[in-house]
Design a protein around this motif. Structure first.
Motif, PDB file in Angstrom:
ATOM      1  N   ASN A   1       0.843  -1.195   0.000  1.00 37.20           N
ATOM      2  CA  ASN A   1       0.000   0.000   0.000  1.00 37.20           C
ATOM      3  C   ASN A   1       0.883   1.252   0.000  1.00 37.20           C
ATOM      4  O   ASN A   1       0.962   1.975   0.998  1.00 37.20           O
TER       5      ASN A   1
ATOM      6  N   SER B   1       1.634  -3.155  -5.471  1.00 38.81           N
ATOM      7  CA  SER B   1       2.204  -1.957  -4.860  1.00 38.81           C
ATOM      8  C   SER B   1       3.344  -1.351  -5.679  1.00 38.81           C
ATOM      9  O   SER B   1       3.307  -0.153  -5.991  1.00 38.81           O
TER      10      SER B   1
ATOM     11  N   THR C   1      -1.522   5.358  -0.785  1.00 39.74           N
ATOM     12  CA  THR C   1      -1.965   5.617   0.583  1.00 39.74           C
ATOM     13  C   THR C   1      -1.668   7.061   0.958  1.00 39.74           C
ATOM     14  O   THR C   1      -0.517   7.509   0.878  1.00 39.74           O
TER      15      THR C   1
ATOM     16  N   LYS D   1      -6.788   5.102   1.499  1.00 43.81           N
ATOM     17  CA  LYS D   1      -6.232   4.744   0.204  1.00 43.81           C
ATOM     18  C   LYS D   1      -6.996   5.485  -0.877  1.00 43.81           C
ATOM     19  O   LYS D   1      -8.208   5.682  -0.768  1.00 43.81           O
TER      20      LYS D   1
ATOM     21  N   HIS E   1      -5.753  -6.183   0.661  1.00 43.19           N
ATOM     22  CA  HIS E   1      -6.798  -5.605  -0.170  1.00 43.19           C
ATOM     23  C   HIS E   1      -7.813  -6.629  -0.671  1.00 43.19           C
ATOM     24  O   HIS E   1      -9.025  -6.447  -0.533  1.00 43.19           O
TER      25      HIS E   1
END
Length: 366
Positions: free
Chosen positions: A71, A99, A152, A159, A275
């Motif tokens: 994230n 990510s 983030t 987010k 997620h």
């Protein structure tokens, strides 16, 4: 026929050792690359070495930024932006799960548009990026074939979709990089890919092209679900999950995701739940909330299951969670989701804040 647009500009190379066999196609994107990756996994699974070997072979200089966290935060993206600008890179190679590749898209925008920082580019008009090369090493987000990137924002404690359209120019999809992925990561990424297929299918924007991807992907996921329940993590599973992820990416690139994604963001930020899992722990009640069950029933039929509850039970069996949430917290999450117009408009039926609260409550307060 209703009007629709269709665009998947990413060129995909799929199969074992695709980088060594086809990697030279990246030469046209410049003379210096910024490799964006996490701290460990790409070095363990061989993808990092494969990329370095390729770049040395074709005489492309490179600099490495290997501090992307799960994230990715705006703070981390800002650090990479500064390095990329100082080093004068021409393109970016994102290696890893969602990510690093999502971060690569944001970094690419910020290097190309140097007047912006990571803290000031969200909400601006659509900005172009440096060319992005994607090397996914998990099978979940589908970011290698989508225009989206989730970052983030610690200041706002949430987010966010960065709001700019950046499709990778090239994606190298090699299942060997997932060979040693552990069970929990395999599950969290697999259910993420599944959630993309379901939410694209049950979507206001769904069309016959996106439905085609979704139905095919759900059919492949049926085989994966059986193997996940049996914990049979073989290469057949890896290859199938890679295709599920890609097809899910194709679908959401056209129509977007829906309310479970918006609801799941709060669980990821506040409770640290991955997620895909944050989305799918809501699925039993999400699927039941539809007043028109026709397409929900089609999903269950494709999976060859008896009911929504059968699917819910299977998801419960493979997902390992231990966290606590209060009714007061999910009231706050529900309020936030009720104001998320982007996700609400993709849900094909009117839904109230109280209905959203009940999905959370029935899913989490058992």
């Amino acid at each position: 026929m209703n009007m629709l647009t269709y665009e998947i500009p990413t060129k995909c190379y799929i199969g074992t050792d695709v980088i060594s066999n086809f990697g030279e196609v990246i030469k046209k994107y410049g003379d210096k690359a910024l490799i964006v990756t996490g701290r460990n996994s790409s070095k363990k699974n061989g993808s990092f070495d494969d990329v370095k070997t390729l770049l040395n072979k074709i005489n492309i200089d490179y600099v490495v930024f290997d501090s992307i966290e799960e994230n990715p935060s705006l703070e981390t993206i800002e650090k990479a932006r500064i390095i990329g600008i100082d080093e004068g890179v021409d393109f970016i190679i994102g290696i890893g799960g969602g990510s690093p590749i999502d971060a690569s898209k944001a970094i690419g925008i910020l290097i190309k548009n140097i007047k912006y920082t990571a803290f000031h580019f969200i909400g601006e008009k659509n900005l172009e990026s440096l060319p992005i090369i994607a090397v996914p090493t998990t099978a979940g987000t589908g970011t290698e074939v989508t225009q989206y990137a989730i970052v983030t924002d610690n200041k706002d404690k949430c987010k966010k979709n960065m709001g700019h359209s950046v499709f990778p120019k090239v994606a190298f999809l090699d299942p060997k990089y997932m060979k040693d992925m552990n069970f929990d990561i395999t599950v969290s990424t697999a259910v993420d890919a599944f959630s993309h297929l379901v939410e694209a299918y049950l979507n206001t924007n769904a069309n016959f092209i996106s439905d085609m991807y979704c139905e095919k992907g759900i059919g492949i996921f049926k085989k994966c679900l059986i193997k996940l329940i049996e914990k049979e993590l073989d290469m057949d599973l890896r290859e199938n999950l890679m295709m599920v992820s890609m097809l899910g990416g194709f679908a959401i690139a056209q129509v977007g995701t829906s309310i479970p994604h918006g609801m799941g963001y709060a669980l990821t930020y506040n409770k640290g739940i991955s997620h895909g899992v944050a989305n799918c722990i809501l699925y039993r009640e999400y699927l039941k909330c539809f007043k028109n069950q026709e397409k929900v029933r089609k999903i269950i039929d494709i999976l060859e299951l008896e009911s929504i509850d059968t699917l819910g039970n299977y998801l419960d069996e493979i997902i390992n969670l231990d966290f606590r949430v209060t009714e007061e917290e999910i009231r706050e999450y529900s309020k936030g989701m009720a104001s998320n117009k982007g996700k609400l408009k993709n849900h094909p039926e009117a839904i109230t804040e109280e209905e959203i609260f009940n999905i959370y409550k029935k899913s989490l307060l058992k």
